[in-house]
Design a protein around this motif. Structure first.
Motif, PDB file in Angstrom:
ATOM      1  N   SER A   1      -2.504   3.279   9.546  1.00 41.13           N
ATOM      2  CA  SER A   1      -1.502   2.375   8.922  1.00 41.13           C
ATOM      3  C   SER A   1      -1.378   3.043   7.531  1.00 41.13           C
ATOM      4  O   SER A   1      -2.399   2.950   6.704  1.00 41.13           O
ATOM      5  N   ILE A   2      -0.383   3.105   6.933  1.00 42.25           N
ATOM      6  CA  ILE A   2      -0.218   3.445   5.543  1.00 42.25           C
ATOM      7  C   ILE A   2      -0.262   2.402   4.798  1.00 42.25           C
ATOM      8  O   ILE A   2      -0.526   2.388   3.388  1.00 42.25           O
ATOM      9  N   VAL A   3      -0.401   0.975   5.267  1.00 37.54           N
ATOM     10  CA  VAL A   3      -0.556  -0.055   4.425  1.00 37.54           C
ATOM     11  C   VAL A   3      -1.996  -0.400   4.317  1.00 37.54           C
ATOM     12  O   VAL A   3      -2.492  -0.798   3.285  1.00 37.54           O
ATOM     13  N   TYR A   4      -2.638  -0.442   5.364  1.00 42.32           N
ATOM     14  CA  TYR A   4      -3.853  -1.214   5.446  1.00 42.32           C
ATOM     15  C   TYR A   4      -5.151   0.063   5.463  1.00 42.32           C
ATOM     16  O   TYR A   4      -6.332  -0.268   5.485  1.00 42.32           O
ATOM     17  N   GLY A   5      -4.357   1.367   5.873  1.00 39.93           N
ATOM     18  CA  GLY A   5      -5.600   2.510   5.958  1.00 39.93           C
ATOM     19  C   GLY A   5      -6.267   2.456   6.997  1.00 39.93           C
ATOM     20  O   GLY A   5      -7.363   2.861   7.203  1.00 39.93           O
ATOM     21  N   GLU A   6      -5.883   1.561   8.131  1.00 44.87           N
ATOM     22  CA  GLU A   6      -7.023   1.397   9.319  1.00 44.87           C
ATOM     23  C   GLU A   6      -6.097   2.229  10.370  1.00 44.87           C
ATOM     24  O   GLU A   6      -4.948   2.308  10.507  1.00 44.87           O
TER      25      GLU A   6
ATOM     26  N   ALA B   1      -2.353  -2.781  -6.404  1.00 46.57           N
ATOM     27  CA  ALA B   1      -1.247  -2.808  -7.274  1.00 46.57           C
ATOM     28  C   ALA B   1      -0.944  -4.236  -7.535  1.00 46.57           C
ATOM     29  O   ALA B   1      -0.228  -4.736  -8.675  1.00 46.57           O
TER      30      ALA B   1
ATOM     31  N   ARG C   1       0.190  10.754   2.869  1.00 50.56           N
ATOM     32  CA  ARG C   1       0.392  10.122   4.009  1.00 50.56           C
ATOM     33  C   ARG C   1       1.307  10.660   4.936  1.00 50.56           C
ATOM     34  O   ARG C   1       1.788   9.924   6.035  1.00 50.56           O
TER      35      ARG C   1
ATOM     36  N   GLU D   1      -3.622  -0.753   1.062  1.00 50.50           N
ATOM     37  CA  GLU D   1      -5.107  -0.473   1.110  1.00 50.50           C
ATOM     38  C   GLU D   1      -5.839  -1.233   0.121  1.00 50.50           C
ATOM     39  O   GLU D   1      -5.252  -1.248  -0.948  1.00 50.50           O
TER      40      GLU D   1
ATOM     41  N   ASN E   1       5.875   0.588  -2.609  1.00 55.94           N
ATOM     42  CA  ASN E   1       5.359  -0.867  -2.154  1.00 55.94           C
ATOM     43  C   ASN E   1       4.013  -1.013  -2.506  1.00 55.94           C
ATOM     44  O   ASN E   1       3.300  -1.855  -2.872  1.00 55.94           O
ATOM     45  N   ALA E   2       3.247   0.181  -2.063  1.00 51.21           N
ATOM     46  CA  ALA E   2       1.708   0.276  -2.192  1.00 51.21           C
ATOM     47  C   ALA E   2       1.326   0.015  -3.652  1.00 51.21           C
ATOM     48  O   ALA E   2       0.404  -0.419  -4.203  1.00 51.21           O
ATOM     49  N   LEU E   3       1.949   0.962  -4.370  1.00 53.72           N
ATOM     50  CA  LEU E   3       1.492   1.313  -5.954  1.00 53.72           C
ATOM     51  C   LEU E   3       2.145   0.282  -6.911  1.00 53.72           C
ATOM     52  O   LEU E   3       1.553   0.492  -7.946  1.00 53.72           O
TER      53      LEU E   3
ATOM     54  N   GLN F   1       8.252  -5.143   6.208  1.00 56.15           N
ATOM     55  CA  GLN F   1       8.521  -5.446   4.813  1.00 56.15           C
ATOM     56  C   GLN F   1       7.848  -4.389   4.106  1.00 56.15           C
ATOM     57  O   GLN F   1       8.497  -3.842   3.017  1.00 56.15           O
ATOM     58  N   LYS F   2       6.705  -3.661   4.621  1.00 50.11           N
ATOM     59  CA  LYS F   2       6.206  -2.663   3.730  1.00 50.11           C
ATOM     60  C   LYS F   2       6.476  -1.237   4.363  1.00 50.11           C
ATOM     61  O   LYS F   2       6.108  -0.486   3.813  1.00 50.11           O
TER      62      LYS F   2
ATOM     63  N   LEU G   1      -5.603  -1.582  15.242  1.00 44.15           N
ATOM     64  CA  LEU G   1      -5.045  -2.677  14.707  1.00 44.15           C
ATOM     65  C   LEU G   1      -4.021  -3.304  15.679  1.00 44.15           C
ATOM     66  O   LEU G   1      -4.025  -4.490  15.773  1.00 44.15           O
TER      67      LEU G   1
ATOM     68  N   THR H   1       5.042  -7.814   8.511  1.00 45.64           N
ATOM     69  CA  THR H   1       4.554  -7.183   7.303  1.00 45.64           C
ATOM     70  C   THR H   1       4.858  -5.774   7.236  1.00 45.64           C
ATOM     71  O   THR H   1       5.070  -4.973   6.206  1.00 45.64           O
TER      72      THR H   1
END
Lengths: 516, 324
Positions: B87-92, A63, B62, A56, B44-46, B282-283, B97, B279
């Motif tokens: 999406s937990i990666v893009y927030g959309e 990060a 999430r 996000e 992965n996100a942080l 991977q994420k 998506l 992606t």
């Protein structure tokens, strides 16, 4: 005769079709390149490659480099660092510590505005730092302030008071770190892409997941006259080969100078640009397990490494030899009185006394080259039997008590540039979350606390010498080199970047222009 | 004719029941397998510098902290009611998506298909006409060599020739998406050709074999002896019979092309479904991954169904009965 005519007709039709296709493609190509040329002639846009950030986009929680740059071009920090490591005033114009070193007073720039037209005030700074350091904060930037920052308060509209838990003479450097771009006080976390607010040099025009982002210059930026670019474009490449070809084809203006790039590209056609130090690749030795619970084994390993060889083979020469301390060469003060470690096989033999050190180096995939060169070097030294275990990033940094990067006997982890005492509190302190060496020495913690508390140069020099000596002697972490970022840049770009090329200390395009 | 197609509606109904069941199993497997893959979405996100507590809180926020059965049930309930989650990666929203990327992949896949079909059938027919000649042998060797080269290598070679040495086409295809027909066609040319070349050799080989078999048949010789014009013989007798095996393969290829190619889309920076799923894997973006796999699975299964139906129309010998 009719057969011949039919054949000729078919040949003519085929030629016509091929010709039409060629003309069509050429028309497309001409049109597009014409557009591009037109665009280049009228707009000075700096084009950077990124990978899909895969997270996000929120300035408070981004990060990695790719996510940080998307919001970082729009937001503005209080201070940033220049390439020489000096503090560069941005939204803050002045910062002073109280006599006891427990309060830092930061004065804000008069007239700075967010891109929605509202002024940047102390309330916004307070809200931003409270969001970063809150107990429930998910900001990776929080770790830099843990155990240092106690509270933040406004003192009028243009002054902010940072109260510390303990004196910390390098506190302004922490304000240049991750997630510290100032956001409005009423900013709702998680909404940034809906309203990409900030007081930075550029405005986000468009961001498409998997494609990239385009920016235009922020005309209301406090130092807009220094920004000569019309905009910036970030292009997402999922493949390094495609990124390299795009650079060669002139679709992007810059590419990191890795060993692959150096082997493929004729560097003389481009400008080689470099900026200050950006990271260390620390070799972490678990001091609680054999063989590295024995200090002589750690020392033997440190003397066995060919540091210049690592610099040549891993960093393409773009690093300086380090001496197992965390004082980057551009930090003041520099520790003195330590013998510079270089490969010394006689000393290794003496320390090993006929023993053979057998161990496995565990590394993440992105450090594979470092691991391979290290393994090769050590296995050529009598008394070493080294294996290599390469894990994906997900495996290496896996969560849980047995995560490899914090538990394996020998690991290699890269750490972005920080001030020396931060490294002590994060990786040398007993019980610290990222103390991969499981090292404990109350003396280094006490010395570091004193170092942070004083601004008196002679005292700081003495303390730096003592801290470095402990790092050098105890060797929980071997620091073989201080790495610098280096890139190839298209010659159409002119000017020098004020700060680090990978922008980890702030995004600054002042003085960068494009040849028309 | 009516007799011949009597089994088709039954086949259609049967497949419409089978497809959701297959997709259900696929969704369970994907949901389970992504837990086995190392890594943590919160980490992965942080990044590595976030604390374990921050990662736990991020996951909990999430909905990633319950038991796998509980999470699957929640996701499945949302999926069948049109709420595919975020999406937990893009927030959309996942639905938007996936559909956006699917549309891009479908456009690219159709373009590749349009290049593939005439090219492969033309080559196959051409080789069959020259069966045993040097030209036939040269094409056979060439096509087999092409089949053995990975898509990635073909793509890089095309980029070097048409984007670097002769810069008439772009490296990055994603830039042109949504900018108009001509720029988009131009940007999709190299990825579409790469995709098409990946399938052309098998298809051409099959066409060649079909044409050779047909032209060796008695009904073909009869048609020639009757004095029918060449075009009529090809259309009515050769094409219809020779292309039956090719049609079955085309259906499979169409499904694969429309569902997106991870390799080609990643190489050319084309924002399609394949690239998104890479992606997501991977994420560990589980909601995007499982929904994306469901969509690609549905497309492939529907393509197979359409192939079977087309089969019945093209081949008079095919009849479906219950249990087929």
């Amino acid at each position: 005769m009719p057969h011949i005519r039919a054949r000729r007709l078919r040949a003519a039709l085929a030629a016509l079709a091929v010709g039409a296709l060629a003309v069509g493609l050429a028309a497309c190509a001409t049109g597009a390149s014409g557009d591009a040329a037109g665009g280049e002639a009228s707009e000075a846009v700096y084009r950077l490659p990124i990978s899909d950030p895969g997270s996000e986009i929120d300035p408070l929680t981004v990060a990695d480099y790719n996510a940080q740059i998307i919001s970082g071009l729009v937001t503005e920090p209080l201070v940033s660092l220049d390439a020489a490591g000096e503090l560069n005033p941005r939204l803050a114009t002045d910062w002073t510590a109280s006599e006891d070193g427990l309060t830092w007073t930061v004065t804000l720039r008069d007239g700075a505005e967010f891109n929605d037209g509202s002024p940047v005030t102390s309330a916004d700074v307070v809200a931003t730092f409270e969001a970063i350091t809150a107990d429930d904060s998910q900001s990776p930037g929080r770790s830099a302030f843990d155990g240092i920052l106690d509270s933040v308060a406004a003192d009028g509209d243009e002054t902010v008071l940072f109260t510390l838990v303990r004196p910390f003479s390098d506190f302004p450097l922490l304000l240049t770190g991750t997630n510290t771009g100032i956001l409005p006080a009423d900013y709702e976390p998680g909404t940034w892409l809906d309203n990409p607010v900030g007081a930075g040099q550029f405005l986000l025009e468009d961001y498409t997941v998997g494609k990239g982002a385009t920016y235009v210059k922020n005309p209301d930026y406090w130092n807009a006259d220094a920004i000569e670019l019309d905009g910036v474009e970030l292009k997402v490449y999922g493949d390094t080969q495609a990124e390299l070809l795009a650079f060669q084809a002139g679709e992007i203006d810059r590419i990191g100078l890795t060993s692959d790039v150096a082997a493929t590209v004729d560097a003389s056609k481009y400008d080689v640009i470099s900026s200050g130090y950006n990271k260390i690749d620390g070799i972490f030795l678990n001091v609680t397990e054999a063989p590295f619970d024995d200090p002589t084994a750690r020392e033997a390993l440190a003397w066995a490494i060919d540091r210049q060889g690592l610099i040549d083979d891993v960093y393409e020469g773009n690093a300086d030899i380090a001496n197992d301390t965390t004082f980057f060469p551009d930090y003041d003060p520099q520790p003195a009185g330590l013998e510079q470690r270089e490969q010394d096989l006689d000393r290794v033999a003496q320390l090993l006394a006929g023993r053979t050190l057998s161990f496995t180096v565990t590394i993440a995939q992105e450090n594979q080259l470092f691991g391979e060169v290290l393994q090769q070097q050590l296995n050529e030294v009598p008394g070493f039997d080294v294996q290599l275990e390469v894990l994906t990033s997900e495996q290496y940094y896996a969560d849980g008590d047995s995560t490899p990067w914090l538990n394996a006997p020998v690991t290699v982890t890269n750490w972005a540039k920080r001030v020396p005492s931060q490294y002590v509190s994060l990786i040398y302190t007993a019980g610290a979350a990222w103390n991969a060496s499981h090292y404990a020495n109350p003396e280094i913690e006490e010395l570091t606390s004193q170092f942070d508390a004083t601004t008196e140069p002679a005292e700081r020099q003495k303390l730096a010498d003592d801290i470095a000596e402990i790092q050098w002697t105890d060797l929980p972490v071997i620091v073989p080199a201080f790495s610098k970022a280096q890139s190839l840049q298209d010659k159409r770009v002119q000017g020098e970047f004020a700060g680090a090329l990978d922008f980890y200390t702030g995004y600054d395009f002042a003085g960068i222009s494009i040849a028309r | 004719m009516r007799e011949r197609h009597r089994g088709t509606p039954a086949l259609f109904g049967q497949r419409l029941i089978q497809i959701p069941l297959v997709l259900l199993v696929v969704s369970v497997l994907v949901f389970w397998l992504i837990q086995v893959v190392p890594g943590d979405p919160g980490r992965n996100a942080l990044g590595p510098y976030a604390t374990a507590d921050q990662v736990r809180e991020w996951n909990a926020a999430r909905g990633l902290d319950g038991s796998i059965v509980e999470r699957y049930a929640t996701w499945f309930g949302g999926f069948v009611t049109g709420d595919w989650g975020t999406s937990i990666v893009y927030g959309e929203p996942v639905l938007g998506l996936i559909l956006g990327r699917l549309a891009n992949s479908v456009v690219l896949g159709l373009f590749a298909f349009i290049i593939l079909v005439p090219l492969a059938i033309g080559l196959g027919a051409f080789q069959a006409r020259r069966e045993g000649s040097r030209t036939d042998r040269a094409f056979t060797v060439g096509l087999m060599s092409l089949a053995s080269v990975p898509e990635f290598v073909v793509g890089v070679l095309l980029l070097i020739v048409f984007a670097l040495i002769f810069p008439i086409l772009p490296i990055q295809s994603g830039d042109a998406v949504g900018t108009g027909l001509l720029p988009q066609l131009r940007a999709m040319t190299l990825p579409a050709i790469t995709l098409a070349l990946g399938y052309v050799s098998v298809l051409a080989r099959m066409t060649r074999a079909g044409v050779i078999e047909t032209t060796g048949s008695q009904y073909y010789r009869t048609a020639v002896i009757k004095g029918l014009p060449g075009g009529a013989i090809f259309a009515r007798h050769v094409a219809r019979n020779a292309l039956i095996p090719t049609v079955s393969l085309l259906g499979v290829y169409l499904g694969a092309l429309l569902a997106g190619s991870a390799v080609v889309e990643t190489l050319f920076g084309y924002p399609g479904l394949g690239e998104l799923l890479v992606t997501a894997t991977q994420k560990k973006d589980v909601f995007v991954l499982v929904a994306g796999v469901m969509v690609t699975g549905a497309i492939s299964l529907l393509a197979l169904l359409v192939t079977d139906i087309v089969f019945t129309m093209v081949d008079p010998r095919v009849r479906f009965t219950r249990g087929d």
